[in-house]
Motif scaffolding. Structure first.
Motif, mmCIF file in Angstrom:
data_model
loop_
_atom_site.group_PDB
_atom_site.id
_atom_site.type_symbol
_atom_site.label_atom_id
_atom_site.label_comp_id
_atom_site.label_asym_id
_atom_site.label_seq_id
_atom_site.Cartn_x
_atom_site.Cartn_y
_atom_site.Cartn_z
ATOM 1 N N MET A 111 0.827 -1.208 0.000
ATOM 2 C CA MET A 111 0.000 0.000 0.000
ATOM 3 C C MET A 111 0.861 1.257 0.000
ATOM 4 S SD MET A 111 -3.214 1.059 0.313
ATOM 5 C CE MET A 111 -3.888 2.707 0.487
ATOM 6 N N ALA A 112 1.830 1.308 0.906
ATOM 7 C CA ALA A 112 2.671 2.497 1.026
ATOM 8 C C ALA A 112 3.461 2.752 -0.244
ATOM 9 C CB ALA A 112 3.604 2.347 2.226
ATOM 10 N N CYS A 113 3.988 1.702 -0.837
ATOM 11 C CA CYS A 113 4.842 1.882 -2.012
ATOM 12 C C CYS A 113 4.043 2.146 -3.283
ATOM 13 C CB CYS A 113 5.749 0.670 -2.187
ATOM 14 S SG CYS A 113 7.027 0.580 -0.922
ATOM 15 N N PHE A 114 2.768 1.854 -3.267
ATOM 16 C CA PHE A 114 1.914 2.217 -4.401
ATOM 17 C C PHE A 114 1.570 3.701 -4.382
ATOM 18 C CE2 PHE A 114 0.550 -0.339 -7.698
ATOM 19 C CZ PHE A 114 0.386 -1.663 -7.326
ATOM 20 N N PHE A 115 1.297 4.247 -3.216
ATOM 21 C CA PHE A 115 0.627 5.536 -3.153
ATOM 22 C C PHE A 115 1.422 6.685 -2.537
ATOM 23 C CE2 PHE A 115 -2.794 2.346 -3.116
ATOM 24 C CZ PHE A 115 -3.450 2.723 -4.264
ATOM 25 N N ALA A 116 2.467 6.392 -1.790
ATOM 26 C CA ALA A 116 3.201 7.455 -1.106
ATOM 27 C C ALA A 116 4.496 7.770 -1.840
ATOM 28 C CB ALA A 116 3.501 7.030 0.332
ATOM 29 N N ASP A 117 5.030 8.965 -1.591
ATOM 30 C CA ASP A 117 6.344 9.250 -2.161
ATOM 31 C C ASP A 117 7.394 8.427 -1.420
ATOM 32 O OD1 ASP A 117 7.257 10.599 0.196
ATOM 33 O OD2 ASP A 117 6.318 12.441 -0.490
ATOM 34 N N ARG A 118 8.630 8.475 -1.921
ATOM 35 C CA ARG A 118 9.644 7.532 -1.449
ATOM 36 C C ARG A 118 9.866 7.616 0.057
ATOM 37 N NH1 ARG A 118 15.280 8.490 -3.995
ATOM 38 N NH2 ARG A 118 14.031 8.147 -5.889
ATOM 39 N N ARG A 119 10.022 8.836 0.584
ATOM 40 C CA ARG A 119 10.334 8.967 2.004
ATOM 41 C C ARG A 119 9.200 8.460 2.887
ATOM 42 N NH1 ARG A 119 12.131 15.146 2.215
ATOM 43 N NH2 ARG A 119 10.381 15.212 0.763
ATOM 44 N N VAL A 120 7.972 8.808 2.519
ATOM 45 C CA VAL A 120 6.821 8.351 3.313
ATOM 46 C C VAL A 120 6.668 6.841 3.206
ATOM 47 C CG1 VAL A 120 4.326 8.510 3.583
ATOM 48 C CG2 VAL A 120 5.651 10.569 3.090
ATOM 49 N N ALA A 121 6.884 6.291 1.997
ATOM 50 C CA ALA A 121 6.774 4.843 1.810
ATOM 51 C C ALA A 121 7.794 4.110 2.670
ATOM 52 C CB ALA A 121 6.969 4.495 0.332
ATOM 53 N N VAL A 122 9.042 4.600 2.672
ATOM 54 C CA VAL A 122 10.086 3.973 3.491
ATOM 55 C C VAL A 122 9.712 4.040 4.964
ATOM 56 C CG1 VAL A 122 12.476 4.195 4.272
ATOM 57 C CG2 VAL A 122 11.946 4.333 1.831
ATOM 58 N N ALA A 123 9.172 5.183 5.389
ATOM 59 C CA ALA A 123 8.777 5.334 6.792
ATOM 60 C C ALA A 123 7.697 4.321 7.174
ATOM 61 C CB ALA A 123 8.286 6.757 7.044
#
Length: 328
Positions: A111-123
């Motif tokens: 979910m995170a890696c589909f929709f968030a930018d890189r920093r937010v997805a990594v977090a």
């Protein structure tokens, strides 16, 4: 510096809300099913099942939400999902059930890696992997090897998902200017139409006599001009406005929140930012029940009228609201 793109066809607020809803229902259902696998540790099983039913209810509510909640709310729900996963892993009645429940963390990574930018997805990925790993280790009956293996699987799935999303985003971007291309513009316009954004305006802008530049100075000169125009306009646009290269020397603007009068004023300002380059533009404001095609057709008709009148100007479509037309 250009931010890492996220594919518009998957990253719309509505698509994010629906996917989040599906993952909440699936994760909650997994918890309910896993909790019913035995009769020992009845209190723990009931707690896990209760948290699972809560997750299913949240997912069902998201499915029924007519308007997608803001991204900040959806991001909060992703974080909450990580916390719920950690909680059910910690209170699971046995090690096998705990590992099964911890595997739901893969949903958060995807979910995170589909929709968030890189920093937010990594977090998000670090949060959910950390929460599940810590919960498994704190239990004492799950091996560290199992926790490490699960962390590797979730992190790998998230990384592969991110790679595919970034590649998919290229289909909606123009390689020369870095702007959205026609596909990206059409997808964004369709999303605004589905959300019934009012007011909503669109514009088409042509560089006058661009073919002559290509013929006399070469295509490299034409490419440099397109990049210069795109850079000047992009820096001058307010937040929320989408600028796209619609094809060739034609640019398109999607202007949510602006009526025809405001959109026309902004377009005229953009045209003044490229001295020595003639620009013709047509603007249209969305009327109730307009489809995306109808809105763009009226912008195109306004552009055609400007060209027929001698180019180098911007005009609002004649059938747009009277208060907008009167200001021209």
């Amino acid at each position: 510096m250009r931010a890492e793109p996220v594919s518009r066809d998957v990253a719309s607020p509505r698509a994010m809300a629906q996917t989040l809803a599906l993952f909440y229902v699936a994760g909650g259902s997994t918890a309910v099913l896993a909790a019913g696998g035995g009769t020992d540790q009845a209190v723990r099983r009931w707690l896990v099942a209760g948290i699972g039913l809560l997750a299913v209810a949240v997912g069902a509510a998201l499915f029924r939400w007519d308007v997608a909640p803001p991204r900040v709310v959806q991001g909060g729900l992703v974080t909450a999902g990580s916390c719920l996963i950690g909680a059910v892993v910690l209170i699971a009645p046995d090690a096998t059930t705990a590992v099964v429940l911890a595997s739901v963390s893969a949903f958060v990574g995807v979910m995170a890696c589909f929709f968030a930018d890189r920093r937010v997805a990594v977090a998000h990925v670090v949060t959910v992997v950390g929460a599940t790993t810590a919960a498994l280790l704190l239990r004492g009956d799950a091996s560290a090897a199992s926790a490490a293996a699960l962390a590797v699987v979730v992190s790998t799935l998230a990384s592969v998902t991110r790679t595919l999303v970034v590649r998919a985003s290229d289909a909606g971007s123009d390689a020369l200017t870095g702007l959205a291309n026609r596909r990206g513009f059409d997808e964004a316009l369709g999303e605004h139409i589905r959300r019934a954004d009012v007011p909503l305006s669109a514009a088409l802008l042509d560089l006058d006599h661009f073919k002559l530049i290509n013929d006399t100075d070469g295509h490299e000169a034409g490419d440099r001009l397109l990049r210069r125009v795109a850079g000047s306009w992009r820096q001058a646009l307010p937040g929320g406005v989408l600028l796209a290269r619609h094809g060739g020397d034609e640019f398109a603007l999607l202007l949510p929140g602006l009526d025809g009068t405001e959109a026309l004023a902004l377009v005229r300002h953009l045209c003044s930012l490229v001295p020595g380059v003639g620009v013709s533009a047509g603007v249209a404001q969305r009327c109730p029940q307009d489809t995306a095609a109808q809105l763009m057709r009226r912008a195109d008709l306004a552009l055609y009228r400007v060209k027929a009148d001698g180019r180098g100007a911007a005009a609002l479509h004649a059938d747009d609201p009277p208060e907008a037309a009167a200001s021209r």
